[in-house]
Design a protein around this motif. Structure first.
Motif, PDB file in Angstrom:
ATOM      1  N   LEU A  36     -28.786  -5.023  35.561  1.00 41.95           N
ATOM      2  CA  LEU A  36     -30.172  -5.237  35.161  1.00 41.95           C
ATOM      3  C   LEU A  36     -31.018  -5.854  36.272  1.00 41.95           C
ATOM      4  O   LEU A  36     -32.227  -5.997  36.120  1.00 41.95           O
ATOM      5  N   THR A  37     -30.407  -6.162  37.385  1.00 37.46           N
ATOM      6  CA  THR A  37     -31.156  -6.603  38.556  1.00 37.46           C
ATOM      7  C   THR A  37     -32.016  -5.452  39.079  1.00 37.46           C
ATOM      8  O   THR A  37     -33.142  -5.663  39.519  1.00 37.46           O
ATOM      9  N   CYS A  38     -31.498  -4.240  38.982  1.00 36.67           N
ATOM     10  CA  CYS A  38     -32.193  -3.072  39.518  1.00 36.67           C
ATOM     11  C   CYS A  38     -32.621  -2.055  38.461  1.00 36.67           C
ATOM     12  O   CYS A  38     -33.438  -1.175  38.752  1.00 36.67           O
ATOM     13  N   HIS A  39     -32.062  -2.129  37.257  1.00 37.82           N
ATOM     14  CA  HIS A  39     -32.345  -1.134  36.216  1.00 37.82           C
ATOM     15  C   HIS A  39     -32.780  -1.791  34.919  1.00 37.82           C
ATOM     16  O   HIS A  39     -32.409  -2.929  34.635  1.00 37.82           O
ATOM     17  N   SER A  40     -33.549  -1.045  34.127  1.00 32.34           N
ATOM     18  CA  SER A  40     -33.855  -1.435  32.754  1.00 32.34           C
ATOM     19  C   SER A  40     -33.760  -0.165  31.914  1.00 32.34           C
ATOM     20  O   SER A  40     -33.619   0.936  32.456  1.00 32.34           O
ATOM     21  N   ILE A  41     -33.853  -0.317  30.625  1.00 32.37           N
ATOM     22  CA  ILE A  41     -33.764   0.871  29.765  1.00 32.37           C
ATOM     23  C   ILE A  41     -34.978   1.760  29.934  1.00 32.37           C
ATOM     24  O   ILE A  41     -34.844   2.974  30.084  1.00 32.37           O
ATOM     25  N   ASP A  42     -36.179   1.178  29.944  1.00 30.08           N
ATOM     26  CA  ASP A  42     -37.369   2.015  29.869  1.00 30.08           C
ATOM     27  C   ASP A  42     -38.373   1.874  31.011  1.00 30.08           C
ATOM     28  O   ASP A  42     -39.422   2.494  30.974  1.00 30.08           O
ATOM     29  N   LYS A  43     -38.061   1.079  32.034  1.00 31.27           N
ATOM     30  CA  LYS A  43     -38.978   0.920  33.162  1.00 31.27           C
ATOM     31  C   LYS A  43     -38.237   1.037  34.476  1.00 31.27           C
ATOM     32  O   LYS A  43     -37.132   0.546  34.619  1.00 31.27           O
ATOM     33  N   LYS A  44     -38.896   1.656  35.437  1.00 32.41           N
ATOM     34  CA  LYS A  44     -38.341   1.704  36.779  1.00 32.41           C
ATOM     35  C   LYS A  44     -38.461   0.305  37.385  1.00 32.41           C
ATOM     36  O   LYS A  44     -39.508  -0.318  37.326  1.00 32.41           O
ATOM     37  N   LEU A  45     -37.385  -0.185  37.929  1.00 29.24           N
ATOM     38  CA  LEU A  45     -37.420  -1.439  38.687  1.00 29.24           C
ATOM     39  C   LEU A  45     -37.146  -1.054  40.130  1.00 29.24           C
ATOM     40  O   LEU A  45     -37.920  -0.315  40.719  1.00 29.24           O
ATOM     41  N   VAL A  46     -36.055  -1.493  40.690  1.00 35.57           N
ATOM     42  CA  VAL A  46     -35.643  -1.035  42.019  1.00 35.57           C
ATOM     43  C   VAL A  46     -35.088   0.380  41.886  1.00 35.57           C
ATOM     44  O   VAL A  46     -35.371   1.260  42.686  1.00 35.57           O
ATOM     45  N   GLY A  47     -34.288   0.576  40.836  1.00 35.24           N
ATOM     46  CA  GLY A  47     -33.730   1.889  40.534  1.00 35.24           C
ATOM     47  C   GLY A  47     -34.418   2.480  39.309  1.00 35.24           C
ATOM     48  O   GLY A  47     -35.267   1.837  38.692  1.00 35.24           O
ATOM     49  N   PRO A  48     -34.046   3.689  38.962  1.00 32.13           N
ATOM     50  CA  PRO A  48     -34.705   4.365  37.835  1.00 32.13           C
ATOM     51  C   PRO A  48     -34.369   3.710  36.493  1.00 32.13           C
ATOM     52  O   PRO A  48     -33.344   3.036  36.351  1.00 32.13           O
ATOM     53  N   ALA A  49     -35.257   3.925  35.523  1.00 29.30           N
ATOM     54  CA  ALA A  49     -34.989   3.494  34.152  1.00 29.30           C
ATOM     55  C   ALA A  49     -33.828   4.311  33.606  1.00 29.30           C
ATOM     56  O   ALA A  49     -33.669   5.490  33.929  1.00 29.30           O
ATOM     57  N   TRP A  50     -33.024   3.672  32.772  1.00 29.66           N
ATOM     58  CA  TRP A  50     -31.891   4.391  32.177  1.00 29.66           C
ATOM     59  C   TRP A  50     -32.370   5.588  31.359  1.00 29.66           C
ATOM     60  O   TRP A  50     -31.709   6.614  31.328  1.00 29.66           O
ATOM     61  N   LYS A  51     -33.538   5.476  30.705  1.00 29.20           N
ATOM     62  CA  LYS A  51     -34.063   6.614  29.932  1.00 29.20           C
ATOM     63  C   LYS A  51     -34.348   7.803  30.849  1.00 29.20           C
ATOM     64  O   LYS A  51     -34.120   8.943  30.467  1.00 29.20           O
ATOM     65  N   ASP A  52     -34.858   7.532  32.046  1.00 29.23           N
ATOM     66  CA  ASP A  52     -35.140   8.616  32.993  1.00 29.23           C
ATOM     67  C   ASP A  52     -33.845   9.285  33.448  1.00 29.23           C
ATOM     68  O   ASP A  52     -33.796  10.505  33.624  1.00 29.23           O
ATOM     69  N   ILE A  53     -32.805   8.499  33.626  1.00 24.02           N
ATOM     70  CA  ILE A  53     -31.506   9.055  34.005  1.00 24.02           C
ATOM     71  C   ILE A  53     -30.979   9.922  32.859  1.00 24.02           C
ATOM     72  O   ILE A  53     -30.512  11.042  33.080  1.00 24.02           O
ATOM     73  N   GLY A  54     -31.075   9.404  31.639  1.00 17.43           N
ATOM     74  CA  GLY A  54     -30.634  10.162  30.473  1.00 17.43           C
ATOM     75  C   GLY A  54     -31.359  11.494  30.345  1.00 17.43           C
ATOM     76  O   GLY A  54     -30.749  12.526  30.060  1.00 17.43           O
ATOM     77  N   LYS A  55     -32.678  11.480  30.574  1.00 17.49           N
ATOM     78  CA  LYS A  55     -33.469  12.724  30.509  1.00 17.49           C
ATOM     79  C   LYS A  55     -33.036  13.707  31.592  1.00 17.49           C
ATOM     80  O   LYS A  55     -32.888  14.897  31.339  1.00 17.49           O
ATOM     81  N   LYS A  56     -32.864  13.201  32.798  1.00 18.62           N
ATOM     82  CA  LYS A  56     -32.525  14.072  33.929  1.00 18.62           C
ATOM     83  C   LYS A  56     -31.195  14.796  33.716  1.00 18.62           C
ATOM     84  O   LYS A  56     -31.050  15.964  34.071  1.00 18.62           O
ATOM     85  N   TYR A  57     -30.239  14.104  33.121  1.00 16.87           N
ATOM     86  CA  TYR A  57     -28.902  14.674  32.989  1.00 16.87           C
ATOM     87  C   TYR A  57     -28.589  15.193  31.579  1.00 16.87           C
ATOM     88  O   TYR A  57     -27.456  15.588  31.314  1.00 16.87           O
ATOM     89  N   ALA A  58     -29.586  15.211  30.700  1.00 12.56           N
ATOM     90  CA  ALA A  58     -29.381  15.687  29.324  1.00 12.56           C
ATOM     91  C   ALA A  58     -28.856  17.121  29.335  1.00 12.56           C
ATOM     92  O   ALA A  58     -29.353  17.984  30.057  1.00 12.56           O
ATOM     93  N   GLY A  59     -27.838  17.367  28.549  1.00 12.29           N
ATOM     94  CA  GLY A  59     -27.298  18.713  28.422  1.00 12.29           C
ATOM     95  C   GLY A  59     -26.348  19.127  29.528  1.00 12.29           C
ATOM     96  O   GLY A  59     -25.806  20.221  29.489  1.00 12.29           O
ATOM     97  N   ASP A  60     -26.136  18.283  30.520  1.00  7.94           N
ATOM     98  CA  ASP A  60     -25.226  18.609  31.619  1.00  7.94           C
ATOM     99  C   ASP A  60     -23.824  18.134  31.235  1.00  7.94           C
ATOM    100  O   ASP A  60     -23.578  16.933  31.167  1.00  7.94           O
TER     101      ASP A  60
END
Length: 106
Positions: A36-60
């Motif tokens: 959580l230093t670099c990530h959050s569920i719904d906002k980009k911090l240093v790294g992408p938001a976990w929701k954005d990662i989930g969207k990007k890889y959905a269905g893979d």
């Protein structure tokens, strides 16, 4: 029809606490491993938001394995110029749990 509706309501009521437990577990693991230093569920911090990662890889179907490897070994240029450092001290089971949760987000 009424019986079917009742079954659906029962099934949904059991699945919601399971998802909440998965989120609680994932967040506990994320805190423990300093994610959580670099990530959050719904906002980009240093790294992408976990929701954005989930969207990007959905269905893979290979996403869980690929993401676990990226978390363990680190990445460069996947989400921009800031690399993610390797997380070699994080237990594989912890990574797997967090990645599985991330892939439920959209």
């Amino acid at each position: 029809m009424k019986k079917m509706f009742t079954l659906v309501v029962i099934a949904v009521s059991f699945s919601i606490p399971a998802l909440a437990a998965d989120e609680a577990t994932a967040m506990d693991l994320a805190k423990k491993n300093n994610c959580l230093t670099c990530h959050s569920i719904d906002k980009k911090l240093v790294g992408p938001a976990w929701k954005d990662i989930g969207k990007k890889y959905a269905g893979d179907p290979a996403a869980a394995e690929q993401l676990a490897l990226k978390v363990k070994k680190g990445t460069k240029s996947t989400w921009g110029p800031i690399p993610m450092p390797p997380n070699v001290t994080v237990k594989d089971a912890d990574i797997k749990s967090m990645v599985e949760f991330i892939l439920t987000l959209k």
